[in-house]
Scaffold this motif. Structure first.
Motif, PDB file in Angstrom:
ATOM      1  N   THR A  18      23.246  -8.322  30.896  1.00 53.03           N
ATOM      2  CA  THR A  18      22.648  -8.887  29.690  1.00 53.03           C
ATOM      3  C   THR A  18      23.225  -8.183  28.460  1.00 53.03           C
ATOM      4  OG1 THR A  18      20.814  -7.321  29.803  1.00 53.03           O
ATOM      5  CG2 THR A  18      20.530  -9.456  30.893  1.00 53.03           C
ATOM      6  N   PHE A  20      21.364  -8.506  25.063  1.00 53.58           N
ATOM      7  CA  PHE A  20      20.336  -8.210  24.075  1.00 53.58           C
ATOM      8  C   PHE A  20      19.110  -7.502  24.634  1.00 53.58           C
ATOM      9  CE2 PHE A  20      22.703 -11.923  22.572  1.00 53.58           C
ATOM     10  CZ  PHE A  20      23.185 -11.413  21.379  1.00 53.58           C
ATOM     11  N   CYS A  21      18.619  -7.960  25.775  1.00 55.39           N
ATOM     12  CA  CYS A  21      17.428  -7.336  26.325  1.00 55.39           C
ATOM     13  C   CYS A  21      17.363  -7.587  27.829  1.00 55.39           C
ATOM     14  CB  CYS A  21      16.163  -7.882  25.646  1.00 55.39           C
ATOM     15  SG  CYS A  21      15.815  -9.618  26.024  1.00 55.39           S
ATOM     16  N   GLU A  24      16.620 -11.121  29.270  1.00 50.18           N
ATOM     17  CA  GLU A  24      17.649 -12.146  29.088  1.00 50.18           C
ATOM     18  C   GLU A  24      18.183 -12.659  30.426  1.00 50.18           C
ATOM     19  OE1 GLU A  24      22.077 -12.462  26.937  1.00 50.18           O
ATOM     20  OE2 GLU A  24      20.894 -10.604  26.826  1.00 50.18           O
ATOM     21  N   ARG A  25      18.078 -11.852  31.462  1.00 43.06           N
ATOM     22  CA  ARG A  25      18.639 -12.252  32.766  1.00 43.06           C
ATOM     23  C   ARG A  25      17.855 -13.394  33.413  1.00 43.06           C
ATOM     24  NH1 ARG A  25      19.750  -7.438  35.098  1.00 43.06           N
ATOM     25  NH2 ARG A  25      19.351  -6.500  33.062  1.00 43.06           N
ATOM     26  N   GLN A  27      16.070 -16.942  32.657  1.00 38.48           N
ATOM     27  CA  GLN A  27      15.952 -17.973  31.628  1.00 38.48           C
ATOM     28  C   GLN A  27      15.599 -19.330  32.226  1.00 38.48           C
ATOM     29  OE1 GLN A  27      19.301 -18.192  28.875  1.00 38.48           O
ATOM     30  NE2 GLN A  27      19.871 -16.070  29.298  1.00 38.48           N
ATOM     31  N   PHE A  32      13.773 -16.920  27.447  1.00 33.23           N
ATOM     32  CA  PHE A  32      13.676 -15.763  28.334  1.00 33.23           C
ATOM     33  C   PHE A  32      12.279 -15.675  28.959  1.00 33.23           C
ATOM     34  CE2 PHE A  32      16.853 -13.228  25.480  1.00 33.23           C
ATOM     35  CZ  PHE A  32      17.810 -14.205  25.711  1.00 33.23           C
ATOM     36  N   LYS A 234      27.130 -15.857  23.765  1.00 36.01           N
ATOM     37  CA  LYS A 234      27.113 -14.634  22.975  1.00 36.01           C
ATOM     38  C   LYS A 234      28.078 -13.588  23.535  1.00 36.01           C
ATOM     39  CE  LYS A 234      23.697 -15.655  20.085  1.00 36.01           C
ATOM     40  NZ  LYS A 234      23.833 -15.654  18.619  1.00 36.01           N
ATOM     41  N   GLY A 411      25.568  -5.995  21.795  1.00 34.55           N
ATOM     42  CA  GLY A 411      24.368  -6.717  21.380  1.00 34.55           C
ATOM     43  C   GLY A 411      23.758  -6.190  20.096  1.00 34.55           C
TER      44      GLY A 411
END
Length: 419
Positions: A18, A20-21, A24-25, A27, A32, A234, A411
């Motif tokens: 991931t 950003f956080c 995020e993995r 979805q 998220f 991203k 990120g």
């Protein structure tokens, strides 16, 4: 994922790493997982893992626990289709418990994670080919011959049909920092929001996969075109800002570095500066505790062996006032010196940093020492925050800043640019 959403399907997606956080993995249709949901599902999975340990079986790894959480969530939410990204390799990956996937897709396969997957490209390809199942359609990016031979061999062994993207059928029409327009086989005038020629090949993989999935999931051409024109990825040749241009890219191996260099040359017409340009005025200075070389690069000059009148006659020599800055951070187990050999010749200034909160991170000082073998001006920026502050001071609105080397730190770049 984006195409299926445009077609009205409910899509589960499980990815790693991931940017950003942590959440995020997991979805569904781009949203998220909530923290409360994670806590509930992880507790359920952890209880099962505890029972396994009590029965004398091995305790699952963290990635195995996360994979189980993802599967439970997708089941509870009754998604229409799930897109699974393998965590590492394929044959022994947790996601490979799926006995009969609808379709198996391979992106570019290159030398990475050699300590686990093998030293040769053939060994790596065979590990990744472990996700191929009997009778399951295979769609592959146009990899090098050694990789394609392995995929074809495994496909033959398990009697699975394989479709490799026809690179010659990709016809690029236009390309800019706003996106690309291309054609592939019967698909014409496709707008792709992603940048780089390699993304045209990835899009072709998607189009081939859609054709295989259409009997099970009817999808109109309009949904396909809308999905490709609006997709966001991203950290993959992503333009964050203009004037100066700031781009972040997760390139962290040799193949990705080659693609990134090719894209820089394509979009900015930058040529190698290592042997062609000297920097005249460089002074040492200190700013915010960073020992750096404050650059006065308003005066660029050509190597002494070239005269200005020769330049006017030499159409192969590209003289530009646009400078290229790199901010680079890498993990110690990557082929970072080979990456520098590929990328450094395009840079005017290289700033190194240490990815934070990662035990595998290579120190910025070690990376800087290595970079000085291949670049004229290298600065040890220490951290991402200090490196961004330094480049923001040095770069003018005409310059180009590329941040790359690992997905583990990019990120946080957006917040630093606006701070």
């Amino acid at each position: 994922d984006q195409i299926f959403q445009k077609a009205g399907y409910r899509c589960g997606r499980y990815i790693s790493p991931t940017i950003f956080c942590y959440l995020e993995r997991f979805q569904i249709n781009g949203a998220f997982m909530e923290e409360e949901t994670l806590a509930k599902l992880m507790t359920k999975v952890a209880n099962e893992a505890r029972e396994m340990r009590e029965e004398g079986r091995d305790h699952p790894t963290l990635f195995e626990l996360e994979t189980a959480v993802a599967f439970l969530w997708f089941l509870e939410q009754q998604v229409d289709i799930v897109f699974l990204e393998t965590g590492l390799g394929g044959r022994l990956d947790s996601t490979n418990v799926i006995e009969q996937p609808l379709c198996v897709l391979f992106a570019s396969i290159s030398r990475d994670h050699m300590a686990i997957l093998g030293d040769t490209i053939e060994e790596i390809a065979r590990e990744k080919a472990g996700i191929i199942k009997k009778g399951c359609p295979i769609i592959s990016y146009p990899n090098e011959a050694k990789v394609e031979n392995v995929l074809r061999q495994v496909a033959k062994e398990v009697e699975a049909p394989i479709f490799i993207v026809d690179e010659n059928a990709i016809k690029k029409e236009t390309s800019s920092l706003e996106g690309q327009i291309f054609a592939y086989k019967e698909y014409k005038g496709i707008t792709l929001s992603l940048l780089g020629e390699h993304q045209l090949k990835n899009a072709a993989v998607v189009l081939e996969a859609i054709e295989q999935l259409k009997p099970m999931y009817p999808i109109e051409k309009e949904a396909i075109l809308k999905g490709l024109s609006t997709v966001v990825w991203k950290g993959r040749l992503e333009v964050l800002q203009q004037s100066p241009v700031w781009i972040r890219d997760g390139a962290h191996n040799v193949d990705a570095a080659k693609q990134l260099r090719k894209s820089i040359q394509q979009y900015f017409q930058i040529k190698s500066k290592r042997d062609e340009i000297q920097f005249l005025e460089v002074e040492n200075d200190k700013m915010q505790g960073i020992h750096h070389e404050k650059l006065k690069i308003a005066k660029n000059t050509v190597k002494n062996t070239k005269k200005m009148k020769d330049i006017e006659k030499d159409t192969s020599f590209y003289f530009t006032n646009r400078r290229v800055f790199y901010i680079i951070g890498v993990l110690a187990d990557k082929e970072y010196e080979a990456m520098l050999q590929i990328m450094a010749p395009l840079a005017d200034v290289i700033v190194t940093m240490t990815p934070e909160h990662n035990k595998r991170a290579l120190s910025s000082s070690q990376l800087a020492d290595c970079a000085r073998k291949y670049a004229n001006t290298v600065i040890d920026g220490k951290t991402l925050e200090k490196s961004v502050a330094l480049v923001k001071e040095l770069a003018t609105k005409e310059d180009i800043v590329i941040v790359f080397g690992s997905l583990s730190f990019i990120g946080g770049l957006e917040n630093l640019l606006v701070s």
